[in-house]
Write a protein that holds these residues in place. Structure first.
Motif, PDB file in Angstrom:
ATOM      1  N   HIS A 104     -22.390  51.470  34.124  1.00  0.00           N
ATOM      2  CA  HIS A 104     -21.102  51.232  33.476  1.00  0.00           C
ATOM      3  C   HIS A 104     -20.431  52.571  33.191  1.00  0.00           C
ATOM      4  CE1 HIS A 104     -21.683  46.860  32.566  1.00  0.00           C
ATOM      5  NE2 HIS A 104     -22.937  47.222  32.802  1.00  0.00           N
ATOM      6  N   VAL A 164     -11.830  50.379  26.657  1.00  0.00           N
ATOM      7  CA  VAL A 164     -11.671  48.931  26.499  1.00  0.00           C
ATOM      8  C   VAL A 164     -13.024  48.241  26.690  1.00  0.00           C
ATOM      9  CG1 VAL A 164     -10.528  46.847  27.353  1.00  0.00           C
ATOM     10  CG2 VAL A 164      -9.278  49.028  27.272  1.00  0.00           C
ATOM     11  N   THR A 165     -13.580  48.430  27.903  1.00  0.00           N
ATOM     12  CA  THR A 165     -14.867  47.785  28.207  1.00  0.00           C
ATOM     13  C   THR A 165     -15.953  48.236  27.232  1.00  0.00           C
ATOM     14  OG1 THR A 165     -14.231  47.774  30.547  1.00  0.00           O
ATOM     15  CG2 THR A 165     -16.546  47.347  30.024  1.00  0.00           C
ATOM     16  N   GLY A 220     -16.462  54.979  34.377  1.00  0.00           N
ATOM     17  CA  GLY A 220     -15.290  55.102  35.230  1.00  0.00           C
ATOM     18  C   GLY A 220     -15.637  55.794  36.538  1.00  0.00           C
ATOM     19  N   ASP A 260     -14.392  46.716  37.506  1.00  0.00           N
ATOM     20  CA  ASP A 260     -13.338  46.569  36.490  1.00  0.00           C
ATOM     21  C   ASP A 260     -13.683  47.249  35.169  1.00  0.00           C
ATOM     22  OD1 ASP A 260     -11.953  44.958  38.329  1.00  0.00           O
ATOM     23  OD2 ASP A 260     -13.070  43.191  37.670  1.00  0.00           O
ATOM     24  N   PHE A 261     -14.472  48.325  35.230  1.00  0.00           N
ATOM     25  CA  PHE A 261     -14.756  49.046  33.984  1.00  0.00           C
ATOM     26  C   PHE A 261     -13.509  49.829  33.570  1.00  0.00           C
ATOM     27  CE2 PHE A 261     -15.897  52.726  31.495  1.00  0.00           C
ATOM     28  CZ  PHE A 261     -16.804  52.234  30.582  1.00  0.00           C
ATOM     29  N   GLU A 262     -13.145  49.724  32.293  1.00  0.00           N
ATOM     30  CA  GLU A 262     -11.981  50.443  31.765  1.00  0.00           C
ATOM     31  C   GLU A 262     -12.405  51.196  30.516  1.00  0.00           C
ATOM     32  OE1 GLU A 262      -7.370  49.625  30.280  1.00  0.00           O
ATOM     33  OE2 GLU A 262      -8.590  47.976  31.069  1.00  0.00           O
ATOM     34  N   MET A 263     -12.345  52.523  30.609  1.00  0.00           N
ATOM     35  CA  MET A 263     -12.758  53.357  29.495  1.00  0.00           C
ATOM     36  C   MET A 263     -11.890  53.092  28.270  1.00  0.00           C
ATOM     37  SD  MET A 263     -14.954  55.549  28.565  1.00  0.00           S
ATOM     38  CE  MET A 263     -15.207  56.658  27.190  1.00  0.00           C
TER      39      MET A 263
END
Length: 472
Positions: free
Chosen positions: A56, A88-89, A58, A83-86
């Motif tokens: 997990h 947020v995820t 970016g 779809d990992f978003e720093m």
């Protein structure tokens, strides 16, 4: 079980059989309870090749690159979480169950999650038995761990301390940046000395230490450290470019290019107020205005919106007129190419109005921290940028002095009025980093010093000029 014995005595033969059976049973039991053999451990490690490990992070996270490069060398499949978003995820409840402080990267394995990038890289490297990445002897292992710690504490920590304020994620403090760069240069010097006689950090092949240290250097080379900076460390340069162009590195990093400039310090701008849109007014149906009886003139006057007040004038604009026109002096300074003393300096004193203007010497308080030439120059450049608010009322010269560190920063400033303008002292924080002394024009030595600073005379006070900058 069949037992053969040459002993003809039946009783002795029975005893012998009993003892032998007991020994065999003990052997079977001990083998059953013994720890797994190394071959079994190897089989378990190699089975990791077939299982998917999910990382997990970016796609541009340099700490994630460590694990991905190790995976290329080890032959282990590591997948980036889709779809990992720093920001947020890594704040979701599901993620925080795996890592309570939400750090990135995070590796999810069949045996549980692992966080901290170096720990993740170690885990993936050890999935392969006898992996050369982790060394072939106890001393190799110790040296690999040594350079991993060095890369994290001496290189990565200082690069990040330099990087974050420059990219707006921390408050910019010049002394703090100076300290970070000084510590980084010391670390790169030590690394350069080691690499003068070594192709890699440990042994004759790429190890985990090389992967981690190279990833730690990545932000430095691509965001902060220009060629003029890294040229002081030629063996570090050779090492870095050799590694990032190795096939397994290149699969993950792609083409790496060195930065050509250091990003400027972001200016502290107040957020602008969003303008009100008329969309809502347009959407609302128009209502018929009710006719009201006419109000007395006095009452109606009270409802008229107050006209916007004119902006208050700068106190310097309220001073008595001066015979010195600042723009005329700036034009003379810019246009004089030869005979500078006879034309520009003489012209300055002919124009100068000691009643309407004042001259000030300044000297940087922390010159002993000016150990990096280009950082010192950027520091002065940033100061002049932030002085833009005084351009209408000031002229300045800033000299960076010395051929070797620490470099001295000294300046001369012409200000409207008899004191340094208060609004400049309040709004330009750099002013507090300098000692300010008003020029005594009755002292011929000070007057000559003014001439030398305007002229960029070299040597200045017995030392060479590294650079001279003008604010006009």
């Amino acid at each position: 079980m069949v037992i053969f014995s040459r002993n003809k005595n039946p009783s002795q033969h029975s005893l012998y059989c009993l003892l032998l059976s007991h020994s065999f049973a003990s052997l079977v039991l001990s083998r059953k309870n013994a720890p797994p053999h190394r071959s079994q451990v190897r089989a378990k490690r190699f089975s990791a090749k077939a299982m998917a490990l999910v990382l997990h992070a970016g796609k541009t996270n340099k700490n994630a690159f460590k694990t991905l490069i190790v995976a290329e060398y080890t032959g282990v499949k590591v997948e980036l979480a889709p779809d990992f978003e720093m920001g947020v995820t890594n704040k979701t409840p599901e993620y925080l169950k795996l890592n309570p402080i939400g750090k990135v990267p995070l590796l999810v394995t069949p045996d549980g999650p692992i966080f901290e990038s170096n720990a993740i890289a170690r885990y993936v490297a050890r999935l392969k038995a006898d992996n050369p990445l982790i060394g072939s002897s106890l001393i190799d292992y110790a040296h690999i761990e040594q350079w991993i710690d060095f890369g994290s504490l001496e290189i990565d920590a200082n690069i990040i301390s330099w990087f974050r304020p420059r990219f707006g994620s921390a408050v910019y403090l010049p002394p703090a940046e100076e300290a970070a760069i000084s510590a980084l240069k010391r670390a790169l010097g030590a690394l350069n000395t080691h690499l003068a006689s070594n192709t890699y950090l440990v042994g004759h092949f790429v190890t985990l230490a090389d992967i981690i240290v190279t990833c730690n250097l990545l932000i430095g080379f691509t965001k902060l450290m220009t060629k003029s900076f890294t040229s002081e460390f030629p063996h570090v340069e050779r090492y870095f470019w050799t590694l990032v162009n190795q096939p397994n590195f290149k699969k993950v990093l792609g083409d790496v290019k060195q930065t050509e400039s250091v990003p400027p310090v972001p200016s502290a701008k107040k957020p602008s107020q969003p303008k009100e849109t008329k969309s809502k007014a347009k959407e609302e149906p128009k209502k018929e205005a009710k006719k009201e009886p006419a109000k007395p003139k006095a009452e109606a006057a009270e409802e008229v919106e107050e006209a916007p007040k004119p902006k208050p004038k700068n106190p310097l604009d309220l001073l008595p007129p001066s015979g010195m026109v600042l723009d005329d002096w700036k034009r003379l300074y810019s246009n004089t190419k030869t005979n500078f003393r006879e034309v520009a300096i003489k012209g300055f004193w002919d124009m100068y109005d000691p009643e309407g203007y004042s001259l000030w010497f300044c000297e940087y308080k922390y010159n002993d921290e000016n150990t990096v030439s280009f950082v010192t120059l950027n520091k002065v450049g940033g100061f002049l940028q932030r002085m833009d608010l005084a351009r209408k009322y000031a002229f300045g010269k800033m000299l960076v002095i010395g051929s070797e560190p620490p470099f001295k920063v000294k300046g001369l400033w012409l200000f409207r009025g008899q004191e340094i303008p208060p609004f400049v002292m309040e709004e330009c924080y750099d002013m507090e980093l300098y000692n300010w002394t008003k020029v005594d024009l009755s002292d011929e030595n000070q007057k000559e010093r003014v001439n030398q600073m305007i002229e960029d005379q070299e040597p200045f006070e017995g030392e060479v000029l590294l650079d001279a900058k003008c604010f006009k």
